[in-house]
Motif scaffolding. Sequence first.
Motif, PDB file in Angstrom:
ATOM      1  N   GLU A   2     -32.364   3.944 -41.811  1.00 18.69           N
ATOM      2  CA  GLU A   2     -31.833   2.926 -42.696  1.00 18.69           C
ATOM      3  C   GLU A   2     -32.780   1.752 -42.863  1.00 18.69           C
ATOM      4  N   ASN A   3     -33.756   1.616 -41.949  1.00 23.64           N
ATOM      5  CA  ASN A   3     -34.767   0.583 -42.116  1.00 23.64           C
ATOM      6  C   ASN A   3     -35.960   1.075 -42.925  1.00 23.64           C
TER       7      ASN A   3
ATOM      8  N   ARG B 218     -28.306   7.323 -32.725  1.00 29.12           N
ATOM      9  CA  ARG B 218     -28.156   5.972 -33.273  1.00 29.12           C
ATOM     10  C   ARG B 218     -29.502   5.369 -33.631  1.00 29.12           C
ATOM     11  N   TYR B 219     -30.497   5.597 -32.792  1.00 23.52           N
ATOM     12  CA  TYR B 219     -31.844   5.095 -33.082  1.00 23.52           C
ATOM     13  C   TYR B 219     -32.386   5.709 -34.367  1.00 23.52           C
TER      14      TYR B 219
ATOM     15  N   GLU C 215     -30.626   6.894 -36.812  1.00 24.64           N
ATOM     16  CA  GLU C 215     -29.867   6.331 -37.929  1.00 24.64           C
ATOM     17  C   GLU C 215     -30.408   4.962 -38.317  1.00 24.64           C
ATOM     18  N   ARG C 216     -30.620   4.114 -37.307  1.00 22.43           N
ATOM     19  CA  ARG C 216     -31.107   2.756 -37.594  1.00 22.43           C
ATOM     20  C   ARG C 216     -32.497   2.794 -38.205  1.00 22.43           C
ATOM     21  N   LEU C 217     -33.359   3.661 -37.658  1.00 22.47           N
ATOM     22  CA  LEU C 217     -34.720   3.739 -38.162  1.00 22.47           C
ATOM     23  C   LEU C 217     -34.741   4.248 -39.594  1.00 22.47           C
TER      24      LEU C 217
ATOM     25  N   LEU D  19     -37.147  -1.827 -33.391  1.00 18.63           N
ATOM     26  CA  LEU D  19     -36.384  -0.638 -33.009  1.00 18.63           C
ATOM     27  C   LEU D  19     -37.176   0.232 -32.049  1.00 18.63           C
TER      28      LEU D  19
ATOM     29  N   GLN E 217     -30.144   1.742 -47.642  1.00 16.14           N
ATOM     30  CA  GLN E 217     -28.973   2.338 -47.001  1.00 16.14           C
ATOM     31  C   GLN E 217     -28.290   3.367 -47.884  1.00 16.14           C
TER      32      GLN E 217
ATOM     33  N   ARG F 213     -38.792  -4.842 -38.462  1.00 19.07           N
ATOM     34  CA  ARG F 213     -37.572  -4.290 -37.887  1.00 19.07           C
ATOM     35  C   ARG F 213     -37.826  -2.918 -37.282  1.00 19.07           C
ATOM     36  N   GLU F 214     -38.749  -2.130 -37.907  1.00 26.01           N
ATOM     37  CA  GLU F 214     -39.079  -0.830 -37.338  1.00 26.01           C
ATOM     38  C   GLU F 214     -39.720  -1.004 -35.967  1.00 26.01           C
TER      39      GLU F 214
ATOM     40  N   HIS G 174     -36.080   1.083 -28.372  1.00 25.92           N
ATOM     41  CA  HIS G 174     -35.846   2.494 -28.054  1.00 25.92           C
ATOM     42  C   HIS G 174     -36.513   2.882 -26.745  1.00 25.92           C
TER      43      HIS G 174
END
Length: 427
Positions: free
Chosen positions: A225-226, A218-219, A221-223, A6, A230, A2-3, A10
């Motif tokens: 959380e991955n 946002r990127y 944040e997503r990174l 992303l 969370q 998932r990283e 990105h």
Amino acid sequence: MRELELLAAHGRPARSRWRLPNFLWLIARIGTAGYPPRIRRRLAVTNVISSMVSLMTVPYILLYAVYDLQALKIAVLVFSPQIILFAITPYFHRFGSMVGAVYLCMVWLVFGIGYCLFFGRESGLHFYFLPGAAASMLIFGSERLLLSGFVTFLALCGFLTTEVVFVHPAPFIHVDQFFLEILFYLTVPFAFLLIFTTVFFAFKEAAQAEMALEEEYRYSERLLENILPQAVARRLKQGNAAIIADHIDDATILFADIVNFTPRSAGWQPQEVVSFLSHVFGRFDELAARLGLEKIKTIGDAYMAAGGLPEPRPDHRVVVAEMALGILDLCREISRETGQEVTVRIGLDAGPVVAGVIGTSKLLYDVWGDTVNTAARMESHGVGGHIQVPNCLKEALEDRFTFERRGDIAVKGKGIMQLWFLTGKRT
């Protein structure tokens, strides 16, 4: 996996739903290469202003020539060069981030005074001082407030001088009142258009910068959380704790290691090794996410996951056992799909652990304790294609799962332990 997704996503810039014409963006970008984004935006506004003023000069020159070329020949000769002089403003960006803006202001002030001297205030040409004053802040930036204020002061002086001194056209210009009215009704819309376009472009540039910042946020944040669970990521973002370290009373730890992977992959290319592990562990990640478990980390060809942390759940033993059985099924599927045999040793244990975040620059959520060590020993002392558990975990799960006794085994650091193989679910 998932990283990596992303990072790939990105790399694509965010797009707005509405865009300015492409030719305007091409003009705006002339001479801005090599400057940081903040400076490029200011230079882009400078380019747009200079190109618009250059284009706006053309209707005036045509008007002079068509209306009365003989009487206005001197105006055509004096003011025609500004088409080129304004158009070459982007050339001066190569000498410094401020050179083009200073050059533009000098040319604009000189020709502004010249227009007012030639045609007087009834032509309305002194209204061009107004967009120039507004644009000075955009082309110099807020960090050069004194310079912007000085240019605005000069624009005010030019406007007032026209109102007080240049009341009538110059003696050497012979024009009638109708011509001055034409100039007035041509100048006022152009001045408004110049103000609108300049401010619109500046705000559009600022909006795109904000969109880029929002996408970057946002990127991140997503990174985050991955990389981290969370719940832990939220605590870090909220700043609730300088150090994230929790004592978990009861959790289940899983270790899985691919059997004989190191000697098998010795002759592989680096890309093949990474691709194979990414494929296998990516399938493990999907299974862990589906079951609501936390992937802790991978160490070479070993995979570590946990249940019951960072947030407690009463069924963590059952769910981790289901994941262990699911991993064996996945390995059989991957073996059929790839034609390469994938066999894993799996070890489980449950009990108290300590979990927390290590580091400040490259964050890692990790788990420690005797339970973690025992689960690692269950894997390292295990058998390929089997799930090995200690007797305490077998007793907790035997009403839901079937087991096969392995026997009493000497385990490094633990002594003699009664061990079992988890074989399946009870029906």
